[in-house]
Scaffold this active site. Structure first.
Site, short mmCIF file in Angstrom:
data_model
loop_
_atom_site.label_atom_id
_atom_site.label_comp_id
_atom_site.label_asym_id
_atom_site.label_seq_id
_atom_site.Cartn_x
_atom_site.Cartn_y
_atom_site.Cartn_z
N LEU A 214 0.85 -1.20 0.00
CA LEU A 214 0.00 0.00 0.00
C LEU A 214 0.88 1.24 0.00
CD1 LEU A 214 -2.62 -1.02 2.73
CD2 LEU A 214 -2.96 -1.06 0.25
N HIS A 215 0.59 2.18 -0.92
CA HIS A 215 1.35 3.43 -0.93
C HIS A 215 0.55 4.62 -1.46
CE1 HIS A 215 1.80 2.22 -5.14
NE2 HIS A 215 2.13 3.48 -5.40
#
Length: 370
Positions: A214-215
């Protein structure tokens, strides 16, 4: 300005995914050169994302040469990065011009080098052209649109991308449906994938763990919503180990959180061979990345994308991916379906067969005959 004495193609790389996409093109160019082909290349690393250890790992694992040029732009805001890349690449072209600027993907380096090249009358070819999410809130979407607006030749991964470009007025003789070079790289290295050093330490077993990446700002920038998402992941994965290679952007928010699910295993970003080993043997992948959805599709691994849109719809219509949005409740329901054994099997999109790099080079030889 000096003149070009031979057909030299600048191959631009700025971030880790770029190296996966250019590796098959470089390999095909090297093979053609050995057979008497006349095309030559200059590998230009903009330095947009540069970590000496990780970059070295990637180059070695993918069999890539060291860059011929490193523009060494470092970090900065979107505007600062774009300006630095354009300025330094323009200087390179004025001093040592090339015959073509070949850019891949949708990072800032792709857009900036395309603009700089066109300004000094060097044509542009775009690999992975025509993909669209429709979400202008993503910097990558702006990069795609600007790059394709000034591209001469378009190398595409899907008929959906072709249709997007045709609707924008691009003629068929400028379109080359070649498939997906990222999948070329995956297939070429599938037998070399290897477990990371922490595999035994955490008791990981094939099919018995999850992978999370996740980013995106919408997922990780706000601590409260990120915490809710992590809670849903921890509960929904039912205490199975969940490996989370942490992006630098994600780490900033993560460090401020007080309570985290105990089954999450936070690790550094992994080299190519280790990361894809993790993906290949995971029960499922939870991500907000685009490229990973392509790899899970080819490996037949269930994939849950925590975004509202995708620029790779074939991973949903053909592959194993589903778009869940950013509501944790949607993820919980999807994980319930996975454990119930009702996740779709999926297939492999057309021309994702490991020959895309060779098709691109064949097209370039036609575009630049002796």
């Amino acid at each position: 300005m000096s003149t070009v004495s031979q057909t030299v193609i600048d191959i631009i790389a700025g971030a880790r995914p770029n190296f996966m996409k250019i590796a098959p093109i470089i390999r095909a160019l090297d093979e053609r050169k050995a057979a008497g082909g006349r095309l030559r290349y200059r590998l230009v690393h903009t330095g947009q994302h540069y970590d000496a250890r990780m970059s070295g790992d990637f180059l070695e694992q993918l069999g890539l040469p060291m860059p011929d040029v490193n523009l060494d732009v470092g970090s900065g805001s979107q505007a600062e990065l774009t300006a630095a890349i354009m300025t330094r690449y323009e200087r390179l072209l004025l001093d040592r011009p090339s015959s073509l600027c070949l850019v891949v993907g949708d990072v800032t380096s792709t857009m900036a080098c395309a603009i700089a090249a066109q300004k000094v009358h060097v044509p542009v070819a775009h690999v992975e052209a025509g993909i669209r999410s429709g979400d202008w809130g993503m910097p990558e979407e702006i990069n795609r649109m600007v790059t394709d607006a000034i591209t001469n030749w378009f190398f595409t991964t899907s008929e959906t991308a072709n249709d997007n470009l045709r609707r924008a007025g691009i003629e068929n003789d400028r379109l080359f449906f070649v498939g997906n070079t990222m999948i070329d790289t995956l297939l070429a290295h599938m037998d070399r994938l290897r477990p990371p050093a922490f595999w035994d330490e955490h008791g990981l077993r094939k099919g018995g763990y999850f992978v999370v990446t996740l980013h995106r700002p919408s997922n990780v920038d706000a601590g409260s919503s990120f915490a809710c998402l992590l809670k849903a992941i921890g509960e929904g994965t039912r205490d199975l180990p969940t490996v989370f290679p942490v992006h630098p952007r994600t780490r900033k928010t993560l460090e401020a959180l007080e309570s985290l699910p105990t089954n999450l295993i936070f690790v550094e970003p992994q080299p190519y061979l280790e990361f894809n080993y993790l993906v290949r043997h995971a029960k499922a992948v939870i991500t907000d990345s685009g490229g990973i959805t392509e790899e899970t599709t080819v490996m037949g691994v269930p994939c849950m994308t925590l975004r509202n849109t995708t620029e790779r719809p074939e991973t949903v219509s053909v592959g194993t991916n589903e778009i869940l949005g950013t509501d944790p409740a949607n993820l919980s329901r999807a994980l319930d379906r996975l454990f119930a054994g009702s996740w779709k099997k999926g297939g492999i999109p057309a021309l994702w067969d490991g020959r895309s790099g060779a098709r691109i080079v064949a097209a370039l030889e036609d575009l630049f005959p002796s």
